[in-house]
Design a protein around this motif. Structure first.
Motif, short mmCIF file in Angstrom:
data_model
loop_
_atom_site.label_atom_id
_atom_site.label_comp_id
_atom_site.label_asym_id
_atom_site.label_seq_id
_atom_site.Cartn_x
_atom_site.Cartn_y
_atom_site.Cartn_z
N PHE A 1 48.25 36.99 36.55
CA PHE A 1 46.98 37.52 37.03
C PHE A 1 47.22 38.96 37.50
N SER A 2 46.63 39.93 36.80
CA SER A 2 46.90 41.34 37.08
C SER A 2 45.64 42.04 37.60
N ASP A 3 45.37 41.79 38.87
CA ASP A 3 44.27 42.46 39.56
C ASP A 3 44.57 42.40 41.07
N THR A 4 45.77 42.84 41.43
CA THR A 4 46.20 42.76 42.82
C THR A 4 46.96 44.03 43.22
N LEU A 5 47.27 44.08 44.52
CA LEU A 5 47.95 45.23 45.09
C LEU A 5 49.42 44.96 45.33
N LEU A 6 50.19 46.03 45.42
CA LEU A 6 51.55 45.99 45.94
C LEU A 6 51.51 46.34 47.42
N TRP A 7 52.56 45.98 48.15
CA TRP A 7 52.56 46.31 49.57
C TRP A 7 52.80 47.80 49.79
N ALA B 1 54.80 51.49 47.88
CA ALA B 1 55.50 52.05 46.73
C ALA B 1 57.01 51.94 46.87
N ASP B 2 57.51 52.08 48.10
CA ASP B 2 58.95 52.03 48.33
C ASP B 2 59.46 50.63 48.65
N HIS B 3 58.57 49.68 48.82
CA HIS B 3 58.96 48.31 49.17
C HIS B 3 58.09 47.33 48.41
N PRO B 4 58.33 47.17 47.11
CA PRO B 4 57.48 46.27 46.31
C PRO B 4 57.61 44.82 46.76
N ALA B 5 56.54 44.09 46.62
CA ALA B 5 56.52 42.68 46.98
C ALA B 5 55.61 41.95 46.00
N ILE B 6 55.91 40.69 45.77
CA ILE B 6 55.10 39.87 44.87
C ILE B 6 54.00 39.20 45.67
N CYS B 7 52.79 39.34 45.21
CA CYS B 7 51.67 38.63 45.82
C CYS B 7 51.76 37.16 45.44
N THR B 8 51.68 36.28 46.44
CA THR B 8 51.75 34.84 46.17
C THR B 8 50.53 34.10 46.72
N SER B 9 49.52 34.83 47.20
CA SER B 9 48.30 34.17 47.66
C SER B 9 47.15 35.16 47.65
N ILE B 10 45.95 34.64 47.45
CA ILE B 10 44.75 35.46 47.61
C ILE B 10 43.74 34.65 48.43
N ARG C 1 57.62 39.19 49.61
CA ARG C 1 56.47 38.32 49.34
C ARG C 1 55.31 38.80 50.19
N MET C 2 54.13 38.80 49.61
CA MET C 2 52.94 39.28 50.29
C MET C 2 51.73 38.45 49.84
N GLY C 3 50.58 38.77 50.38
CA GLY C 3 49.34 38.17 49.92
C GLY C 3 48.39 39.25 49.45
N ASN C 4 47.17 38.85 49.13
CA ASN C 4 46.14 39.80 48.73
C ASN C 4 44.92 39.56 49.61
N ALA C 5 44.44 40.60 50.27
CA ALA C 5 43.35 40.44 51.22
C ALA C 5 42.04 40.11 50.53
N GLY C 6 41.91 40.49 49.27
CA GLY C 6 40.70 40.20 48.52
C GLY C 6 40.78 38.88 47.80
N GLY C 7 39.83 38.68 46.89
CA GLY C 7 39.76 37.43 46.14
C GLY C 7 39.91 37.66 44.65
N GLY C 8 39.52 36.66 43.90
CA GLY C 8 39.60 36.70 42.45
C GLY C 8 39.53 35.29 41.91
N VAL D 1 49.19 30.02 38.52
CA VAL D 1 48.86 31.44 38.43
C VAL D 1 49.86 32.22 39.27
N VAL D 2 50.49 33.21 38.65
CA VAL D 2 51.35 34.15 39.38
C VAL D 2 50.69 35.52 39.31
N PHE D 3 50.89 36.31 40.34
CA PHE D 3 50.20 37.59 40.47
C PHE D 3 51.17 38.76 40.25
N PHE D 4 50.73 39.72 39.45
CA PHE D 4 51.47 40.97 39.35
C PHE D 4 50.49 42.11 39.13
#
Length: 462
Positions: free
Chosen positions: A183-189, A191-200, A400-407, A420-423
């Motif tokens: 699922f490619s409609d999310t944010l990174l935490w 630029a210098d500290h990338p994290a994978i979104c695991t929840s929305i 690891r991070m989340g996404n404040a929005g939805g989808g 579903v995995v997020f990138f």
């Protein structure tokens, strides 16, 4: 030259073309929910279908949606390989051109390593990361087809709440079988500290209209005994949160899942500096629910925002009249444990019990376009994405991070029976839905490299 170097060399060599192609796509004003722009959604879909054919996808189709067409593509070369479905969207948010300073919204410009224009980050840029990640994968491996079976569904109505996606999934179910969804409609935490979104979070839209006089009435004639809906609506909105920042609907938190110790540790491990957050988010100050960190409030706790408010004469010459109606739009973000139907009932009861005597009201709950929250389960694709992302962003560790929005992640997972995995390649400072939206080109390149490495990594699992 090893595969890692080959991927980066390919992406570096083709960066000008990546930027040029993205800019060409951004020039198509594929704005969701605006009837006079609807034909541009068709142009945008056809543009993407042509781009995917240019990559090598043997199957590309345009599927009708409720508000805009979706693009489907498939490249399935091996019955023994995993099948991955990529989800994204090509529609964009409406614009207020007068608020843009860097450029006009659909005339993209490259400046200081960023490409400015509506859709550069949300989410045409994210789809182009997939396009060039796949090109780099094929070039670096010398393969004539991807190491995994790939399918794409890029809808044209996500910014309108995906009203036609459920129908698309039902009508084309046989074409969409997959082992996992990226699922490619999310944010990174950062630029210098990338994290994978695991929840929305989930989302419910609410519209309320409060009625006072039967028509706008001169305040000098009736002021005092007349009901003022602007005041009553303000009173209602002022009671949405208590003094601890908690939402006041009775029962609202009853089903909210506690944040696990493991999740708290994941979020606490992300570097967070308050001033950096304020600078990047342009939010002036930090508020919210007591007892939780900023990242926990963003990703693990529910929220409620007023996103539109109208009454009286907000523009033009004032008439000194008490308005007959005042209205507000609310955006409620839900989290694990909550359901949209339960929250909708809580909202309805609260308004009915709280509205003052002497007023009428109408409440609209957008159940049809609401979205449930979703959390990625532990799975092989998530593990492989973590490895690929560390490689793509050239970092020893990926958080690891989340996404404040939805989808529509929960919809996709339920309909297809797949995790579903997020990138995504967005950043909070990219200004989604606001003026001067932009994307960092180096982040797009790291994202493309990540995806090239992911397909290779998944191909080795067979």
């Amino acid at each position: 030259m090893n595969a890692d170097d080959s991927v980066r060399h390919y992406i570096d060599a083709h960066t000008p073309l990546l930027v040029d192609r993205l800019a060409e796509w951004v020039r198509i004003p594929s704005v969701a929910g605006v009837p006079e722009r609807r034909h541009h959604l068709t142009r945008s879909a056809n543009w993407l279908a042509g781009e995917l054919r240019g990559v090598g996808f043997p199957t590309t189709e345009i599927w009708a949606g409720a508000e805009g067409p979706a693009v489907f593509a498939e490249w399935s070369g091996s019955p023994d390989a995993q099948t991955i479905l990529i989800y994204g969207h090509h529609d964009v948010r409406a614009v207020k051109e007068e608020n843009w300073d860097q450029t006009t919204p659909f005339e993209p410009v490259l400046r200081d390593g960023r490409l400015y224009g509506r859709g550069t980050s949300d989410a045409k840029g994210q789809i182009m990361a997939h396009v060039w990640g796949l090109r780099a994968h094929l070039s670096a491996t010398g393969r004539s087809a991807p190491a995994v079976n790939l399918k794409l569904i890029v809808e044209g109505e996500e910014e309108a709440g995906s009203p036609g996606l459920a129908g698309i999934l039902q009508d084309h179910r046989g074409s969409l079988d997959a082992d996992a969804v990226v699922f490619s409609d999310t944010l990174l935490w950062h630029a210098d500290h990338p994290a994978i979104c695991t929840s929305i979070r989930g989302m419910l839209g609410v519209h309320i209209e409060v009625y006072g006089p039967l028509r706008d009435v001169h305040s000098g004639a009736v002021s005092g005994p007349a009901p003022n809906p602007a005041l009553e609506l303000s009173r209602l909105l002022g009671q949405l949160h208590d003094d601890k920042g908690r939402i006041t609907f009775p029962g609202f938190y009853d089903d909210v899942e506690d944040i696990s110790r493991h999740r708290r540790a994941e979020l606490a491990a992300l570097p967070f500096d308050p001033q950096d957050w304020l600078t990047r988010s342009h939010t002036r100050s930090i508020l919210g629910e007591d007892g939780y960190s900023v990242l926990e409030r963003l990703w693990e706790r529910p929220s409620l925002e007023v996103i539109a408010l109208a009454a009286g004469d907000p523009i033009g010459v004032q008439r000194a009249a008490i308005p007959s109606m005042a209205s507000a739009d609310l955006s409620i973000r839900t989290v694990a444990g909550q359901t949209i139907n339960d929250v909708a009932e809580q909202v309805g009861r609260w308004v009915e019990e709280t509205i003052g005597a002497g007023y009428a009201y109408e409440l609209t709950l957008d159940i049809d376009n609401a979205q449930e929250p979703y959390r990625t389960p532990d799975c092989l694709v998530l593990d492989n994405l973590s490895k690929a992302m560390a490689q793509g962003f050239q970092t020893p560790e990926v958080g690891r991070m989340g996404n404040a929005g939805g989808g529509p992640a929960e919809m996709l997972s339920s309909a297809l029976g797949a995790p579903v995995v997020f990138f995504g390649t967005g950043l909070v400072e990219d200004h989604w839905h606001s003026n001067d939206e932009s994307v960092r080109i180096d982040i797009l390149k790291a994202g493309a490299a990540t995806l090239a490495f992911l397909w290779d990594e998944l191909g080795r699992q067979d």
